[in-house]
Design a protein around this motif. Structure first.
Motif, PDB file in Angstrom:
ATOM      1  N   MET A   1      22.938  34.155 -30.821  1.00 45.59           N
ATOM      2  CA  MET A   1      22.505  34.638 -29.527  1.00 45.59           C
ATOM      3  C   MET A   1      21.522  33.646 -28.899  1.00 45.59           C
ATOM      4  N   LYS A   2      21.794  32.373 -29.001  1.00 50.37           N
ATOM      5  CA  LYS A   2      20.882  31.336 -28.513  1.00 50.37           C
ATOM      6  C   LYS A   2      20.583  31.450 -27.024  1.00 50.37           C
ATOM      7  N   VAL A   3      21.425  32.063 -26.276  1.00 52.11           N
ATOM      8  CA  VAL A   3      21.211  32.211 -24.842  1.00 52.11           C
ATOM      9  C   VAL A   3      20.064  33.183 -24.553  1.00 52.11           C
ATOM     10  N   PHE A   4      19.799  34.111 -25.455  1.00 50.36           N
ATOM     11  CA  PHE A   4      18.793  35.150 -25.226  1.00 50.36           C
ATOM     12  C   PHE A   4      17.400  34.557 -25.013  1.00 50.36           C
ATOM     13  N   GLY A   5      16.973  33.697 -25.894  1.00 46.51           N
ATOM     14  CA  GLY A   5      15.650  33.088 -25.763  1.00 46.51           C
ATOM     15  C   GLY A   5      15.508  32.310 -24.469  1.00 46.51           C
ATOM     16  N   LYS A   6      16.550  31.580 -24.106  1.00 48.58           N
ATOM     17  CA  LYS A   6      16.541  30.818 -22.857  1.00 48.58           C
ATOM     18  C   LYS A   6      16.430  31.751 -21.663  1.00 48.58           C
ATOM     19  N   LYS A   7      17.179  32.838 -21.683  1.00 46.00           N
ATOM     20  CA  LYS A   7      17.143  33.807 -20.588  1.00 46.00           C
ATOM     21  C   LYS A   7      15.765  34.466 -20.482  1.00 46.00           C
ATOM     22  N   LEU A   8      15.144  34.758 -21.627  1.00 47.46           N
ATOM     23  CA  LEU A   8      13.796  35.327 -21.610  1.00 47.46           C
ATOM     24  C   LEU A   8      12.821  34.367 -20.939  1.00 47.46           C
ATOM     25  N   ARG A   9      12.878  33.098 -21.332  1.00 47.71           N
ATOM     26  CA  ARG A   9      11.966  32.100 -20.757  1.00 47.71           C
ATOM     27  C   ARG A   9      12.199  31.947 -19.252  1.00 47.71           C
ATOM     28  N   GLU A  10      13.455  31.896 -18.842  1.00 49.99           N
ATOM     29  CA  GLU A  10      13.776  31.740 -17.422  1.00 49.99           C
ATOM     30  C   GLU A  10      13.311  32.934 -16.596  1.00 49.99           C
ATOM     31  N   ALA A  11      13.577  34.140 -17.097  1.00 41.91           N
ATOM     32  CA  ALA A  11      13.197  35.349 -16.357  1.00 41.91           C
ATOM     33  C   ALA A  11      11.680  35.459 -16.231  1.00 41.91           C
ATOM     34  N   ALA A  12      10.964  35.136 -17.295  1.00 44.51           N
ATOM     35  CA  ALA A  12       9.501  35.188 -17.256  1.00 44.51           C
ATOM     36  C   ALA A  12       8.955  34.139 -16.292  1.00 44.51           C
ATOM     37  N   ALA A  13       9.530  32.950 -16.321  1.00 45.97           N
ATOM     38  CA  ALA A  13       9.073  31.877 -15.435  1.00 45.97           C
ATOM     39  C   ALA A  13       9.287  32.250 -13.968  1.00 45.97           C
ATOM     40  N   GLN A  14      10.405  32.884 -13.660  1.00 46.10           N
ATOM     41  CA  GLN A  14      10.673  33.299 -12.277  1.00 46.10           C
ATOM     42  C   GLN A  14       9.636  34.295 -11.780  1.00 46.10           C
ATOM     43  N   LEU A  15       9.105  35.099 -12.697  1.00 50.24           N
ATOM     44  CA  LEU A  15       8.099  36.097 -12.321  1.00 50.24           C
ATOM     45  C   LEU A  15       6.674  35.569 -12.478  1.00 50.24           C
ATOM     46  N   GLY A  16       6.555  34.343 -12.960  1.00 55.13           N
ATOM     47  CA  GLY A  16       5.222  33.771 -13.171  1.00 55.13           C
ATOM     48  C   GLY A  16       4.477  34.403 -14.324  1.00 55.13           C
ATOM     49  N   LEU A  17       5.222  34.880 -15.322  1.00 51.52           N
ATOM     50  CA  LEU A  17       4.621  35.551 -16.472  1.00 51.52           C
ATOM     51  C   LEU A  17       4.654  34.655 -17.703  1.00 51.52           C
ATOM     52  N   SER A  18       3.607  34.709 -18.474  1.00 49.04           N
ATOM     53  CA  SER A  18       3.590  34.007 -19.760  1.00 49.04           C
ATOM     54  C   SER A  18       4.252  34.899 -20.806  1.00 49.04           C
ATOM     55  N   SER A  19       4.553  34.324 -21.941  1.00 49.45           N
ATOM     56  CA  SER A  19       5.114  35.124 -23.039  1.00 49.45           C
ATOM     57  C   SER A  19       4.140  36.223 -23.447  1.00 49.45           C
ATOM     58  N   ALA A  20       2.862  35.908 -23.430  1.00 47.57           N
ATOM     59  CA  ALA A  20       1.849  36.914 -23.781  1.00 47.57           C
ATOM     60  C   ALA A  20       1.861  38.070 -22.783  1.00 47.57           C
ATOM     61  N   ASP A  21       2.023  37.748 -21.492  1.00 42.02           N
ATOM     62  CA  ASP A  21       2.097  38.794 -20.461  1.00 42.02           C
ATOM     63  C   ASP A  21       3.287  39.716 -20.710  1.00 42.02           C
ATOM     64  N   VAL A  22       4.444  39.105 -20.957  1.00 42.22           N
ATOM     65  CA  VAL A  22       5.660  39.897 -21.178  1.00 42.22           C
ATOM     66  C   VAL A  22       5.486  40.765 -22.422  1.00 42.22           C
ATOM     67  N   ALA A  23       4.976  40.175 -23.492  1.00 41.33           N
ATOM     68  CA  ALA A  23       4.787  40.925 -24.738  1.00 41.33           C
ATOM     69  C   ALA A  23       3.878  42.133 -24.502  1.00 41.33           C
ATOM     70  N   HIS A  24       2.768  41.895 -23.833  1.00 44.60           N
ATOM     71  CA  HIS A  24       1.816  42.977 -23.572  1.00 44.60           C
ATOM     72  C   HIS A  24       2.453  44.084 -22.738  1.00 44.60           C
ATOM     73  N   ARG A  25       3.151  43.706 -21.668  1.00 44.52           N
ATOM     74  CA  ARG A  25       3.757  44.696 -20.781  1.00 44.52           C
ATOM     75  C   ARG A  25       4.896  45.456 -21.461  1.00 44.52           C
ATOM     76  N   ALA A  26       5.554  44.806 -22.417  1.00 46.70           N
ATOM     77  CA  ALA A  26       6.649  45.467 -23.147  1.00 46.70           C
ATOM     78  C   ALA A  26       6.136  46.181 -24.393  1.00 46.70           C
ATOM     79  N   GLN A  27       4.832  46.203 -24.586  1.00 41.60           N
ATOM     80  CA  GLN A  27       4.184  46.857 -25.728  1.00 41.60           C
ATOM     81  C   GLN A  27       4.651  46.263 -27.051  1.00 41.60           C
ATOM     82  N   LEU A  28       4.684  44.930 -27.084  1.00 42.95           N
ATOM     83  CA  LEU A  28       5.060  44.199 -28.298  1.00 42.95           C
ATOM     84  C   LEU A  28       3.927  43.260 -28.669  1.00 42.95           C
ATOM     85  N   SER A  29       3.874  42.899 -29.933  1.00 38.12           N
ATOM     86  CA  SER A  29       2.913  41.871 -30.314  1.00 38.12           C
ATOM     87  C   SER A  29       3.433  40.529 -29.801  1.00 38.12           C
ATOM     88  N   GLU A  30       2.513  39.609 -29.544  1.00 36.39           N
ATOM     89  CA  GLU A  30       2.923  38.288 -29.082  1.00 36.39           C
ATOM     90  C   GLU A  30       3.806  37.603 -30.119  1.00 36.39           C
TER      91      GLU A  30
END
Length: 114
Positions: free
Chosen positions: A1-30
């Motif tokens: 599922m190598k496309v998944f990580g790329k899609k996560l990075r792209e979607a977060a970048a479009q929203l101006g969110l860091s991985s930490a932001d996404v993790a926090h908002r999704a109630q996940l650990s970084e």
């Protein structure tokens, strides 16, 4: 599922969110979210849905299904960022933002009328 990580990075970048932001908002650990971004692990369905909501997209898009050949407009991207940010606000904070947005819209409407 190598496309998944790329899609996560792209979607977060479009929203101006860091991985930490996404993790926090999704109630996940970084760390856990980092495994998904690096394609080391795959989330369960409930987690995938939470991440998709935070990124204002769909699980299908994150998994690489339903590719869109049309690039979203700048206006659309800004609107998506606003929607993603609003999801984590309290009701009171959301009302405050709404008052500000209503004020800006009214000012814009007056300028257009002139």
């Amino acid at each position: 599922m190598k496309v998944f990580g790329k899609k996560l990075r792209e979607a977060a970048a479009q929203l101006g969110l860091s991985s930490a932001d996404v993790a926090h908002r999704a109630q996940l650990s970084e760390r856990r979210y980092g495994h998904y971004v690096q394609d080391n692990r795959e989330p369960d369905l409930a987690t995938l849905i939470r991440i998709a909501k935070v990124l204002n997209t769909t699980p299908n898009d994150l998994l690489g299904f339903g590719e869109c050949s049309e690039k979203p407009s700048r206006h659309s991207l800004l609107f998506d960022r606003l929607r993603a940010a609003a999801q984590v606000l309290s009701e009171g904070e959301l009302e405050t933002v709404l008052v500000l947005v209503d004020g800006l819209a009214a000012r814009h409407k007056k300028r257009k009328a002139k």
